[in-house]
Write a protein that holds these residues in place. Structure first.
Motif, PDB file in Angstrom:
ATOM      1  N   LEU A 154       0.820  -1.206   0.000  1.00 47.60           N
ATOM      2  CA  LEU A 154       0.000   0.000   0.000  1.00 47.60           C
ATOM      3  C   LEU A 154       0.857   1.261   0.000  1.00 47.60           C
ATOM      4  O   LEU A 154       0.534   2.245  -0.670  1.00 47.60           O
ATOM      5  CB  LEU A 154      -0.918   0.005   1.230  1.00 47.60           C
ATOM      6  CG  LEU A 154      -2.062  -1.024   1.214  1.00 47.60           C
ATOM      7  CD1 LEU A 154      -2.786  -1.024   2.550  1.00 47.60           C
ATOM      8  CD2 LEU A 154      -3.034  -0.711   0.095  1.00 47.60           C
ATOM      9  N   ILE A 155       1.957   1.228   0.726  1.00 44.40           N
ATOM     10  CA  ILE A 155       2.831   2.405   0.797  1.00 44.40           C
ATOM     11  C   ILE A 155       3.506   2.671  -0.540  1.00 44.40           C
ATOM     12  O   ILE A 155       3.528   3.807  -1.029  1.00 44.40           O
ATOM     13  CB  ILE A 155       3.889   2.223   1.907  1.00 44.40           C
ATOM     14  CG1 ILE A 155       3.226   2.312   3.291  1.00 44.40           C
ATOM     15  CG2 ILE A 155       4.981   3.296   1.792  1.00 44.40           C
ATOM     16  CD1 ILE A 155       4.156   2.009   4.446  1.00 44.40           C
ATOM     17  N   ILE A 156       4.049   1.624  -1.160  1.00 42.36           N
ATOM     18  CA  ILE A 156       4.793   1.834  -2.407  1.00 42.36           C
ATOM     19  C   ILE A 156       3.892   1.820  -3.643  1.00 42.36           C
ATOM     20  O   ILE A 156       4.339   2.129  -4.744  1.00 42.36           O
ATOM     21  CB  ILE A 156       5.921   0.792  -2.577  1.00 42.36           C
ATOM     22  CG1 ILE A 156       5.343  -0.608  -2.800  1.00 42.36           C
ATOM     23  CG2 ILE A 156       6.859   0.816  -1.378  1.00 42.36           C
ATOM     24  CD1 ILE A 156       6.398  -1.639  -3.118  1.00 42.36           C
ATOM     25  N   GLY A 157       2.607   1.464  -3.446  1.00 36.23           N
ATOM     26  CA  GLY A 157       1.681   1.510  -4.567  1.00 36.23           C
ATOM     27  C   GLY A 157       1.791   0.356  -5.520  1.00 36.23           C
ATOM     28  O   GLY A 157       1.711   0.520  -6.731  1.00 36.23           O
ATOM     29  N   HIS A 158       1.989  -0.821  -4.972  1.00 33.07           N
ATOM     30  CA  HIS A 158       2.059  -2.032  -5.782  1.00 33.07           C
ATOM     31  C   HIS A 158       1.137  -3.059  -5.151  1.00 33.07           C
ATOM     32  O   HIS A 158       1.508  -3.736  -4.203  1.00 33.07           O
ATOM     33  CB  HIS A 158       3.491  -2.572  -5.843  1.00 33.07           C
ATOM     34  CG  HIS A 158       3.629  -3.784  -6.704  1.00 33.07           C
ATOM     35  ND1 HIS A 158       4.678  -4.660  -6.602  1.00 33.07           N
ATOM     36  CD2 HIS A 158       2.838  -4.265  -7.677  1.00 33.07           C
ATOM     37  CE1 HIS A 158       4.526  -5.640  -7.473  1.00 33.07           C
ATOM     38  NE2 HIS A 158       3.418  -5.424  -8.139  1.00 33.07           N
ATOM     39  N   ALA A 159      -0.090  -3.168  -5.699  1.00 33.15           N
ATOM     40  CA  ALA A 159      -1.115  -3.964  -5.023  1.00 33.15           C
ATOM     41  C   ALA A 159      -0.745  -5.429  -4.909  1.00 33.15           C
ATOM     42  O   ALA A 159      -0.866  -6.031  -3.861  1.00 33.15           O
ATOM     43  CB  ALA A 159      -2.453  -3.838  -5.761  1.00 33.15           C
ATOM     44  N   GLY A 160      -0.307  -6.057  -6.001  1.00 33.19           N
ATOM     45  CA  GLY A 160      -0.036  -7.487  -5.947  1.00 33.19           C
ATOM     46  C   GLY A 160      -1.314  -8.288  -6.061  1.00 33.19           C
ATOM     47  O   GLY A 160      -2.426  -7.769  -5.984  1.00 33.19           O
ATOM     48  N   ARG A 161      -1.184  -9.582  -6.236  1.00 33.49           N
ATOM     49  CA  ARG A 161      -2.340 -10.435  -6.495  1.00 33.49           C
ATOM     50  C   ARG A 161      -3.225 -10.641  -5.267  1.00 33.49           C
ATOM     51  O   ARG A 161      -4.398 -10.949  -5.381  1.00 33.49           O
ATOM     52  CB  ARG A 161      -1.883 -11.813  -7.001  1.00 33.49           C
ATOM     53  CG  ARG A 161      -1.210 -11.742  -8.370  1.00 33.49           C
ATOM     54  CD  ARG A 161      -0.819 -13.123  -8.838  1.00 33.49           C
ATOM     55  NE  ARG A 161      -0.194 -13.091 -10.152  1.00 33.49           N
ATOM     56  CZ  ARG A 161       0.258 -14.163 -10.793  1.00 33.49           C
ATOM     57  NH1 ARG A 161       0.158 -15.349 -10.225  1.00 33.49           N
ATOM     58  NH2 ARG A 161       0.810 -14.060 -11.969  1.00 33.49           N
ATOM     59  N   ASP A 162      -2.652 -10.511  -4.080  1.00 32.16           N
ATOM     60  CA  ASP A 162      -3.432 -10.815  -2.885  1.00 32.16           C
ATOM     61  C   ASP A 162      -4.006  -9.563  -2.243  1.00 32.16           C
ATOM     62  O   ASP A 162      -4.442  -9.582  -1.112  1.00 32.16           O
ATOM     63  CB  ASP A 162      -2.580 -11.571  -1.865  1.00 32.16           C
ATOM     64  CG  ASP A 162      -1.322 -10.782  -1.474  1.00 32.16           C
ATOM     65  OD1 ASP A 162      -0.985  -9.838  -2.206  1.00 32.16           O
ATOM     66  OD2 ASP A 162      -0.708 -11.137  -0.456  1.00 32.16           O
TER      67      ASP A 162
END
Length: 350
Positions: free
Chosen positions: A321-329
């Protein structure tokens, strides 16, 4: 049930009822064999015939009939080439206010050898050869991604439901070694040169996880000093317009640059805003004498933040959330469950 018939003095197996027929056309033709199937009956009882295509040999025509009977497709869509299908797909996206990303356009250019081939006739082997010809693994992966999207659209049009790129293998994408985090000693060196604009720029990324261009594009109207966060971000859905916590360590930099009278937050010591990352690198980063700057790329600050958060045992979801990379989960529910204060508390652990 099939019997025997004579073709040019040669006995061949008669095709089963409703399977289709093969006719040799008269004249000197490059593709004299026609494969025909019956797609219904007229009111007078006569069959409604559709041509699958024309072929060089009877064997090729038989193969076309076999493919159709194994997985029937819409005959009217059989002549739709890869190029024509791509054009219809792009128009379909535009009608829904969806642009075609540049990487998809690049992937389509690599499909040029198959442009004129009817989409339903492209074989798995042809897709494999095309992907094997890509110079790099990421390019090969993008070609397969685009091909899957085209098959999905073809199924929507009832052209074919036989996705022949599914079984195609793509080379493994090697893990990038281009970026590396700043070491502990290098971080101390940056702090020792905090009066230098390039060092401050690097430290802001190290303690926020922002991408280099994200820092450049942060607007003053989106900086909330009293609440210790900013709103910004680019590139992905998870990265855009996200809440970026302001760590206590870099708050003095943010306060110093902040000015409601200017549009953008990031300015140098003379109050000038670097308009692009290329400009910033040419005029500040690449000419810096600080070893820690010379040994790294601007993007390394983001990796430093991610690594530091992980070393501080911050949860994977909070890091993303901080770096702005949601990811699959990660899904939208996470965003409602994480408060701004939790993100601030996490960033202040590093």
């Amino acid at each position: 049930m099939g019997g025997f018939c004579v073709h040019g003095g040669i006995f061949t197996m008669r095709l089963p009822n409703s399977y289709g027929s093969i006719y040799k056309l008269s004249g000197n033709r490059r593709r004299p064999f026609a494969a025909v199937i019956t797609q219904g009956w007229k009111d007078d009882g006569k069959p409604i015939r559709k041509y699958l295509g024309y072929y060089t040999t009877r064997k090729d025509a038989l193969a076309a009939l076999a493919n159709y009977n194994a997985k029937p497709y819409k005959i009217d869509g059989h002549g739709v080439t890869l190029a024509a299908l791509y054009a219809r797909w792009t128009a379909y996206r535009q009608e829904r206010d969806k642009s075609v990303p540049r990487n998809y356009k690049a992937a389509y250019k690599r499909m040029e050898p198959l442009y004129s081939v009817p989409f339903v006739d492209i074989t798995t082997l042809q897709w494999q050869d095309l992907i094997d010809s890509c110079p790099k693994a990421p390019s090969a992966k993008l070609v397969k991604v685009l091909a899957n999207l085209l098959y999905k659209y073809a199924a929507l049009l009832d052209i074919t439901s036989d996705n022949r790129v599914t079984q195609v293998e793509t080379p493994a994408v090697a893990k990038s070694t281009k970026h590396k985090p700043f070491s502990h000693d290098e971080i101390l060196e940056l702090w020792a040169h905090a009066d230098d604009f390039a060092a401050r720029y690097a430290l802001i990324m190290c303690y926020s996880g922002m991408r280099p261009t994200e820092v450049i594009k942060i607007k003053n109207q989106n900086v909330h000093l009293d609440d210790h966060y900013m709103v910004g971000g680019i590139k992905t859905a998870a990265g855009k317009n996200r809440q970026i916590p302001i760590a206590d360590k870099i708050m003095p930099f943010i306060r110093q640059m902040y000015s409601p009278e200017r549009e953008y937050l990031l300015v140098d010591d003379l109050g000038f805003h670097p308009p692009t990352l290329s400009f910033l690198r040419n005029h500040y980063w690449d000419i810096s004498d600080i070893p820690a700057i010379k040994n790294h790329l601007p993007h390394d600050g983001r990796h430093t933040c991610e690594t530091a958060l992980d070393n501080a045992c911050v949860s994977k979801r909070t890091i993303q959330l901080i770096i702005g990379h949601a990811g699959r989960d990660i899904d939208e529910r996470v965003y409602t469950h994480k408060t701004t204060q939790q993100l601030i508390d996490a960033i202040n652990l590093i």
